[in-house]
Write a protein that holds these residues in place. Structure first.
Motif, PDB file in Angstrom:
ATOM      1  N   ALA A 106       5.969 -12.313  -8.547  1.00  0.00           N
ATOM      2  CA  ALA A 106       4.954 -12.092  -7.518  1.00  0.00           C
ATOM      3  C   ALA A 106       5.017 -10.685  -6.954  1.00  0.00           C
ATOM      4  O   ALA A 106       4.061 -10.183  -6.388  1.00  0.00           O
ATOM      5  CB  ALA A 106       5.135 -13.110  -6.381  1.00  0.00           C
ATOM      6  N   ASP A 107       6.197 -10.020  -7.114  1.00  0.00           N
ATOM      7  CA  ASP A 107       6.322  -8.655  -6.618  1.00  0.00           C
ATOM      8  C   ASP A 107       5.548  -7.665  -7.481  1.00  0.00           C
ATOM      9  O   ASP A 107       5.384  -6.524  -7.114  1.00  0.00           O
ATOM     10  CB  ASP A 107       7.801  -8.246  -6.582  1.00  0.00           C
ATOM     11  CG  ASP A 107       8.558  -8.947  -5.467  1.00  0.00           C
ATOM     12  OD1 ASP A 107       7.896  -9.656  -4.688  1.00  0.00           O
ATOM     13  OD2 ASP A 107       9.782  -8.800  -5.391  1.00  0.00           O
ATOM     14  N   PHE A 108       5.131  -8.080  -8.674  1.00  0.00           N
ATOM     15  CA  PHE A 108       4.451  -7.196  -9.606  1.00  0.00           C
ATOM     16  C   PHE A 108       3.036  -7.691  -9.847  1.00  0.00           C
ATOM     17  O   PHE A 108       2.803  -8.540 -10.697  1.00  0.00           O
ATOM     18  CB  PHE A 108       5.210  -7.151 -10.939  1.00  0.00           C
ATOM     19  CG  PHE A 108       6.583  -6.553 -10.830  1.00  0.00           C
ATOM     20  CD1 PHE A 108       6.754  -5.179 -10.856  1.00  0.00           C
ATOM     21  CD2 PHE A 108       7.690  -7.355 -10.700  1.00  0.00           C
ATOM     22  CE1 PHE A 108       8.014  -4.618 -10.767  1.00  0.00           C
ATOM     23  CE2 PHE A 108       8.949  -6.805 -10.606  1.00  0.00           C
ATOM     24  CZ  PHE A 108       9.117  -5.437 -10.640  1.00  0.00           C
ATOM     25  N   PRO A 109       2.071  -7.199  -9.087  1.00  0.00           N
ATOM     26  CA  PRO A 109       0.700  -7.694  -9.269  1.00  0.00           C
ATOM     27  C   PRO A 109       0.122  -7.386 -10.639  1.00  0.00           C
ATOM     28  O   PRO A 109      -0.859  -7.993 -11.039  1.00  0.00           O
ATOM     29  CB  PRO A 109      -0.074  -6.971  -8.162  1.00  0.00           C
ATOM     30  CG  PRO A 109       0.736  -5.759  -7.849  1.00  0.00           C
ATOM     31  CD  PRO A 109       2.163  -6.161  -8.049  1.00  0.00           C
ATOM     32  N   TYR A 110       0.737  -6.460 -11.363  1.00  0.00           N
ATOM     33  CA  TYR A 110       0.241  -6.120 -12.694  1.00  0.00           C
ATOM     34  C   TYR A 110       1.262  -6.467 -13.768  1.00  0.00           C
ATOM     35  O   TYR A 110       1.348  -5.805 -14.792  1.00  0.00           O
ATOM     36  CB  TYR A 110      -0.126  -4.640 -12.765  1.00  0.00           C
ATOM     37  CG  TYR A 110      -1.328  -4.292 -11.910  1.00  0.00           C
ATOM     38  CD1 TYR A 110      -2.622  -4.537 -12.359  1.00  0.00           C
ATOM     39  CD2 TYR A 110      -1.164  -3.746 -10.655  1.00  0.00           C
ATOM     40  CE1 TYR A 110      -3.720  -4.237 -11.581  1.00  0.00           C
ATOM     41  CE2 TYR A 110      -2.263  -3.436  -9.869  1.00  0.00           C
ATOM     42  CZ  TYR A 110      -3.541  -3.684 -10.336  1.00  0.00           C
ATOM     43  OH  TYR A 110      -4.619  -3.381  -9.551  1.00  0.00           O
ATOM     44  N   GLY A 111       2.055  -7.504 -13.532  1.00  0.00           N
ATOM     45  CA  GLY A 111       2.993  -7.935 -14.544  1.00  0.00           C
ATOM     46  C   GLY A 111       4.061  -6.912 -14.856  1.00  0.00           C
ATOM     47  O   GLY A 111       4.371  -6.645 -16.008  1.00  0.00           O
ATOM     48  N   ALA A 112       4.646  -6.299 -13.830  1.00  0.00           N
ATOM     49  CA  ALA A 112       5.762  -5.357 -13.985  1.00  0.00           C
ATOM     50  C   ALA A 112       5.347  -4.075 -14.695  1.00  0.00           C
ATOM     51  O   ALA A 112       6.126  -3.504 -15.451  1.00  0.00           O
ATOM     52  CB  ALA A 112       6.931  -6.014 -14.707  1.00  0.00           C
ATOM     53  N   ALA A 113       4.144  -3.622 -14.483  1.00  0.00           N
ATOM     54  CA  ALA A 113       3.694  -2.327 -14.994  1.00  0.00           C
ATOM     55  C   ALA A 113       3.434  -1.403 -13.813  1.00  0.00           C
ATOM     56  O   ALA A 113       3.082  -1.862 -12.722  1.00  0.00           O
ATOM     57  CB  ALA A 113       2.424  -2.489 -15.829  1.00  0.00           C
ATOM     58  N   MET A 114       3.604  -0.106 -14.041  1.00  0.00           N
ATOM     59  CA  MET A 114       3.369   0.850 -12.963  1.00  0.00           C
ATOM     60  C   MET A 114       2.901   2.175 -13.548  1.00  0.00           C
ATOM     61  O   MET A 114       3.236   2.523 -14.685  1.00  0.00           O
ATOM     62  CB  MET A 114       4.641   1.044 -12.128  1.00  0.00           C
ATOM     63  CG  MET A 114       5.795   1.660 -12.881  1.00  0.00           C
ATOM     64  SD  MET A 114       7.380   1.503 -11.994  1.00  0.00           S
ATOM     65  CE  MET A 114       7.755  -0.229 -12.307  1.00  0.00           C
ATOM     66  N   ILE A 115       2.118   2.907 -12.764  1.00  0.00           N
ATOM     67  CA  ILE A 115       1.621   4.212 -13.179  1.00  0.00           C
ATOM     68  C   ILE A 115       2.773   5.225 -13.129  1.00  0.00           C
ATOM     69  O   ILE A 115       3.598   5.211 -12.219  1.00  0.00           O
ATOM     70  CB  ILE A 115       0.481   4.681 -12.260  1.00  0.00           C
ATOM     71  CG1 ILE A 115      -0.678   3.684 -12.295  1.00  0.00           C
ATOM     72  CG2 ILE A 115      -0.004   6.072 -12.659  1.00  0.00           C
ATOM     73  CD1 ILE A 115      -1.347   3.562 -13.648  1.00  0.00           C
ATOM     74  N   THR A 116       2.830   6.105 -14.122  1.00  0.00           N
ATOM     75  CA  THR A 116       3.856   7.141 -14.139  1.00  0.00           C
ATOM     76  C   THR A 116       3.225   8.437 -14.647  1.00  0.00           C
ATOM     77  O   THR A 116       2.011   8.529 -14.837  1.00  0.00           O
ATOM     78  CB  THR A 116       5.047   6.708 -15.017  1.00  0.00           C
ATOM     79  OG1 THR A 116       6.117   7.646 -14.845  1.00  0.00           O
ATOM     80  CG2 THR A 116       4.659   6.617 -16.487  1.00  0.00           C
ATOM     81  N   GLY A 117       4.041   9.463 -14.857  1.00  0.00           N
ATOM     82  CA  GLY A 117       3.536  10.731 -15.364  1.00  0.00           C
ATOM     83  C   GLY A 117       2.636  11.468 -14.379  1.00  0.00           C
ATOM     84  O   GLY A 117       2.747  11.300 -13.166  1.00  0.00           O
ATOM     85  N   LEU A 118       1.725  12.270 -14.918  1.00  0.00           N
ATOM     86  CA  LEU A 118       0.866  13.094 -14.070  1.00  0.00           C
ATOM     87  C   LEU A 118      -0.034  12.266 -13.165  1.00  0.00           C
ATOM     88  O   LEU A 118      -0.324  12.666 -12.030  1.00  0.00           O
ATOM     89  CB  LEU A 118       0.014  14.017 -14.952  1.00  0.00           C
ATOM     90  CG  LEU A 118       0.744  15.178 -15.618  1.00  0.00           C
ATOM     91  CD1 LEU A 118      -0.195  15.925 -16.558  1.00  0.00           C
ATOM     92  CD2 LEU A 118       1.316  16.136 -14.570  1.00  0.00           C
ATOM     93  N   ALA A 119      -0.498  11.115 -13.645  1.00  0.00           N
ATOM     94  CA  ALA A 119      -1.352  10.278 -12.803  1.00  0.00           C
ATOM     95  C   ALA A 119      -0.598   9.816 -11.559  1.00  0.00           C
ATOM     96  O   ALA A 119      -1.156   9.787 -10.455  1.00  0.00           O
ATOM     97  CB  ALA A 119      -1.857   9.072 -13.599  1.00  0.00           C
ATOM     98  N   ALA A 120       0.676   9.463 -11.735  1.00  0.00           N
ATOM     99  CA  ALA A 120       1.485   9.063 -10.578  1.00  0.00           C
ATOM    100  C   ALA A 120       1.693  10.233  -9.625  1.00  0.00           C
ATOM    101  O   ALA A 120       1.591  10.083  -8.399  1.00  0.00           O
ATOM    102  CB  ALA A 120       2.829   8.511 -11.057  1.00  0.00           C
ATOM    103  N   LEU A 121       1.966  11.404 -10.172  1.00  0.00           N
ATOM    104  CA  LEU A 121       2.191  12.568  -9.315  1.00  0.00           C
ATOM    105  C   LEU A 121       0.931  12.933  -8.542  1.00  0.00           C
ATOM    106  O   LEU A 121       1.005  13.389  -7.395  1.00  0.00           O
ATOM    107  CB  LEU A 121       2.662  13.750 -10.162  1.00  0.00           C
ATOM    108  CG  LEU A 121       3.992  13.525 -10.901  1.00  0.00           C
ATOM    109  CD1 LEU A 121       4.366  14.771 -11.703  1.00  0.00           C
ATOM    110  CD2 LEU A 121       5.102  13.171  -9.929  1.00  0.00           C
TER     111      LEU A 121
END
Length: 361
Positions: A106-121
């Motif tokens: 439940a802590d991961f609304p996207y199934g344990a995926a997260m934005i990284t790289g330049l998009a995250a920055l």
């Protein structure tokens, strides 16, 4: 019940009107009563929707916004695996292994995926990172066991242990140090790498040591242009920390120390170098600007052992060593001044220290 009863077409207006971001997966559309066949029909060239990524629909025509691209990439990459997201190992944002076990799904609304790289920055506010809409690809960090391929503008980056995500405007984002490392992996010039590293440190997003640790874990320190940028970063980071140390002494009215000196026993070997020393009180300040390098954890532990042995040796001789980090100086300058002042004040209550020679470093 007559199984041949025709299904009443489901009105779709409530979706386009009620969804903040008009990006939904086929699974979410089914929850809204829209079967897959109906969704595909809506995404035909002459339909009102479009398919952004496999299994992900944009409920309008025209170019997607940057935010819609982010959510589409997360929906594509983050669909929970059959084992469930709760089985994915995680690690804290500081890069160390998690001690409290896997996080609930439940802590991961996207199934344990997260934005990284330049998009995250870009989400963190880095000026050197382009907006998500301008990026050709959106990097998404997933567990290495995730059975999906990169496609379209969604590029999957796999890891053995997922860090704890940071929520920015409702988007799960990798910690800054990890996002920088994933961005650096695509850069081929030291200047571009240095720009990202410098902004991460100058902006107070993370410590140089955390950046170097992530670069090391990503095996990027074997690339000469990355090493060049890291060396410049560490030199700048130490200069910034020394500047804050000077500021701490002068703004808080501490006695003037001697700066950047080597301590030696008369006629004996070197006891090591310190950043500030008060000879009358036998109090030394040492800045910890260590950062792991290509040697990995073993080299880092060896360096820390040398720090510890030097400190123990000095303290056996009656020299009080105050250990400060760049983060402490940045976040609690006055508090660190109090620590040093207390050590200076306590000098009269201690046995006299052994005589040591003070030499320029």
């Amino acid at each position: 019940m007559n199984n041949n009863t025709p299904v009443t077409p489901c009105p779709l207006s409530h979706l386009t009107e009620g969804v903040r971001l008009r990006v939904l997966s086929l699974a979410q559309l089914r929850e809204h009563g829209v079967p897959a066949a109906k969704a595909h029909a809506q995404c035909r060239p002459d339909g009102p929707w479009q398919q952004l990524l496999p299994g992900v629909c944009l409920l309008h025509q025209g170019p997607p916004t940057g935010e819609e691209r982010l959510h589409a990439a997360l929906l594509y990459a983050g669909r929970p695996s059959p084992e469930g997201a709760a089985g994915v190992p995680t690690q804290p944002s500081d890069g160390s292994r998690a001690a409290d076990g896997p996080r609930p799904a439940a802590d991961f609304p996207y199934g344990a995926a997260m934005i990284t790289g330049l998009a995250a920055l870009a989400l963190y506010g880095f000026e050197s990172a382009p907006s998500p809409r301008a990026l050709d690809t959106v990097d998404v960090l997933v567990a290495r066991t995730r059975r999906l391929r990169s496609t379209g503008f969604a590029r999957l980056i796999r890891t053995h242990a997922l860090p704890r995500p940071v929520s920015l405007t409702g988007v799960p984002v990798a910690p800054v140090a990890r996002a920088v490392a994933d961005a650096v992996a695509d850069l081929s010039e030291a200047a571009a790498v240095g720009l990202l590293l410098a902004e991460a440190v100058r902006g107070g997003y993370c410590e140089p040591s955390a950046l170097v640790r992530e670069l090391n874990q990503a095996r990027l320190l074997a690339r000469p242009h990355v090493v060049e940028a890291v060396d410049a970063l560490l030199a700048e980071g130490r200069a910034l920390a020394e500047g804050r140390l000077y500021e701490m002494v002068f703004l808080n009215g501490l006695p003037d120390p001697v700066w950047n000196v080597e301590l030696r026993l008369p006629g004996g070997p070197s006891l090591g170098c310190v950043d500030a020393y008060w000879p009358e009180q036998a109090v030394a300040v040492e800045l910890d600007t260590r950062a792991p390098r290509q040697g990995g954890a073993g080299e880092d532990e060896a360096l820390w052992s040398r720090y510890a042995r030097k400190r123990e040796h000095l303290e056996r001789l009656g020299v009080t060593v105050v250990h400060l980090t760049p983060r402490k100086l940045r976040e609690s300058l006055d508090q660190q001044a109090t620590v040093v002042r207390t050590a200076l004040s306590a000098a009269d209550d201690r046995d006299p220290a052994a005589y040591v020679r003070v030499l320029p470093r």
